[in-house]
Design an enzyme around this catalytic site. Structure first.
Site, PDB file in Angstrom:
ATOM      1  N   HIS A  71       0.832  -1.032   0.129  1.00 26.29           N
ATOM      2  CA  HIS A  71      -0.109  -0.080  -0.105  1.00 26.29           C
ATOM      3  C   HIS A  71       0.900   1.289   0.075  1.00 26.29           C
ATOM      4  O   HIS A  71       0.333   2.414  -0.174  1.00 26.29           O
ATOM      5  CB  HIS A  71      -1.001  -0.132   1.114  1.00 26.29           C
ATOM      6  N   ARG A  72       2.070   1.153   0.268  1.00 26.43           N
ATOM      7  CA  ARG A  72       3.102   2.543   0.185  1.00 26.43           C
ATOM      8  C   ARG A  72       3.261   2.839  -1.254  1.00 26.43           C
ATOM      9  O   ARG A  72       3.521   3.958  -1.624  1.00 26.43           O
ATOM     10  CB  ARG A  72       4.444   1.930   0.838  1.00 26.43           C
TER      11      ARG A  72
END
Length: 419
Positions: free
Chosen positions: A390-391
């Protein structure tokens, strides 16, 4: 003067290895570069040659785990000056009194077998020296132990008082069951591979914020395409499974969304974009989980990928993968439904650190669905479990990427025309 040979540092940050097989015994006269010992670390199995010529005085680690820079064998070179000149800097020449006295290795410890096989033999109370080996280079396999047990011949090993008796089913990887007459706990030393796998899983879960998306795809066209070319592939000595198609679909996805073909370096606050599309294939074996890599998958045909998967899978099963064959992946595929009858249709797969995604696929199965006309029908369905970092990518973009993967895999003809 005694020459102490230490377990060398083979790189990749490894600190220990498992002694599998000694090719020499005490009293043997050897030459420099003669095969000395076979070791297994958390990356691969390798053969270590002797750095010097001389006579084997003592084998200090007959079996089990040795640390890097730990003395594992003492060799009498006969000439002190020659030793000091030829010995690598990291090795030491020690006087006889500083060498620890140990017993000779048993006949069982000299048998060629993986640590998991040795453990299985101990659990079954079987002397490996009494088992007929059928594996490569005369290695004893678990199936050899099962065959020995079925024949009920040979000697049985006496367990030490500290060892618990283990119950196991033949031909099945044994679960740990302690002796029913003793309610105490049973402990087992982690192998280098299991320890490395555990560390990798913890690192991935700690460093990468995982998000998993589940979806389904209709696979009638995929099933038909494979059925059409399966026999043709067989004539080319190629085993055509669905996995090469999945690799090509993942290539299409990574081309459409190259941010997924990247990794994060938080220390430098950088995103590393990979020029090559290298697909790792999670492969389960009796001796652990390996991830061989299809290098430059975007440049290879379905048949080429299928052939490479077969070769790498065979090497994984034989524990013969090299470090190079397991390095450099930019995305990974894991088959969560590979065992018939074992169940499992969804998962939350752990990303192969430092990659940014992993695609979990389940077995194709029939399922009742509602079509566009709101009518019920039976369809071939493949379930997907897509985990991403999700980064690097947000939820909406991840959903679009997964849709691109589905579109490619649902229609192999169109995928292969465009890819």
């Amino acid at each position: 003067m005694a020459y102490l040979f230490k377990l060398p540092d083979v790189g990749e940050g490894l600190t220990e290895a498992d002694i599998l097989t000694w090719y020499v015994k005490e009293g043997d006269v050897i030459k420099a570069d003669d095969p000395l010992v076979e070791i297994q670390n958390d990356k691969s199995t390798m053969e270590i040659p002797s750095p010097v010529s001389g006579k084997v005085v003592k084998i200090l680690v007959p079996d089990g785990i040795a640390q890097v820079d730990e003395g594992i064998i003492e060799i009498d070179t006969g000439e002190e000056e020659a030793v000091s000149e030829s010995a690598p800097k990291e090795q030491e020449v020690l006087p006889e009194k500083e060498i620890t006295e140990i017993s000779r290795s048993s006949a069982s410890s000299r048998v060629r077998a993986l640590p998991s096989v040795r453990r299985y033999a101990r659990q079954c109370n079987v002397d490996l020296a009494a088992v007929t080996p059928t594996g490569p280079k005369n290695k004893v396999l678990k199936t050899d132990i099962d065959a020995y047990l079925a024949g009920n011949t040979g000697a049985i090993v006496e367990n030490s008082a500290e060892e618990a008796l283990i119950e196991s089913e033949p031909t099945v990887y044994p679960s740990v069951v302690h002796d029913r007459s003793d309610e105490g706990d049973w402990t087992e030393k982690m192998t280098p591979l299991r320890k490395a796998t555990a560390k990798a899983m913890v690192t991935s879960r700690t460093e990468i914020p995982h998000v998993t998306v589940f979806d389904k795809l209709r696979s009638e066209k995929l099933v038909a395409h494979r059925a059409m070319y399966k026999e043709f592939a067989k004539h080319e000595n190629i085993k055509l499974t669905y996995l090469p198609y999945v690799v090509k679909a993942l290539v299409a996805m990574l081309k459409a969304y190259p941010v997924l073909n990247a990794s994060v370096n938080m220390e430098k606050a950088e995103i590393i974009h990979h020029r090559s599309i290298n697909i790792g294939i999670a492969t389960n074996t009796d001796h652990g989980l390996f991830v061989p890599v299809i290098k430059h998958a975007d440049r290879k045909s379905v048949f080429e990928i299928a052939e490479e998967i077969s070769i790498l899978s065979e090497k994984a099963m034989a524990n013969k993968l090299t470090y190079e064959e397991m390095s450099g992946s930019s995305a990974t595929i894991t088959n969560i439904g590979g065992l018939p009858g074992a169940g499992g249709i969804w998962s939350t797969p752990i990303i192969n650190y430092p990659e940014s995604m992993i695609m979990g696929i389940a077995r194709i199965s029939d399922e009742v669905v509602v079509n566009a006309e709101r009518e019920m029908e039976v369809a071939s369905i493949m379930r997907l479990s897509f985990a991403f970092d999700h980064r690097l990518i947000d939820g909406v973009e991840a959903q679009k990427a997964l849709a691109a993967f589905k579109k490619a895999l649902e229609d192999p003809n169109l995928m292969l025309l465009k890819n």
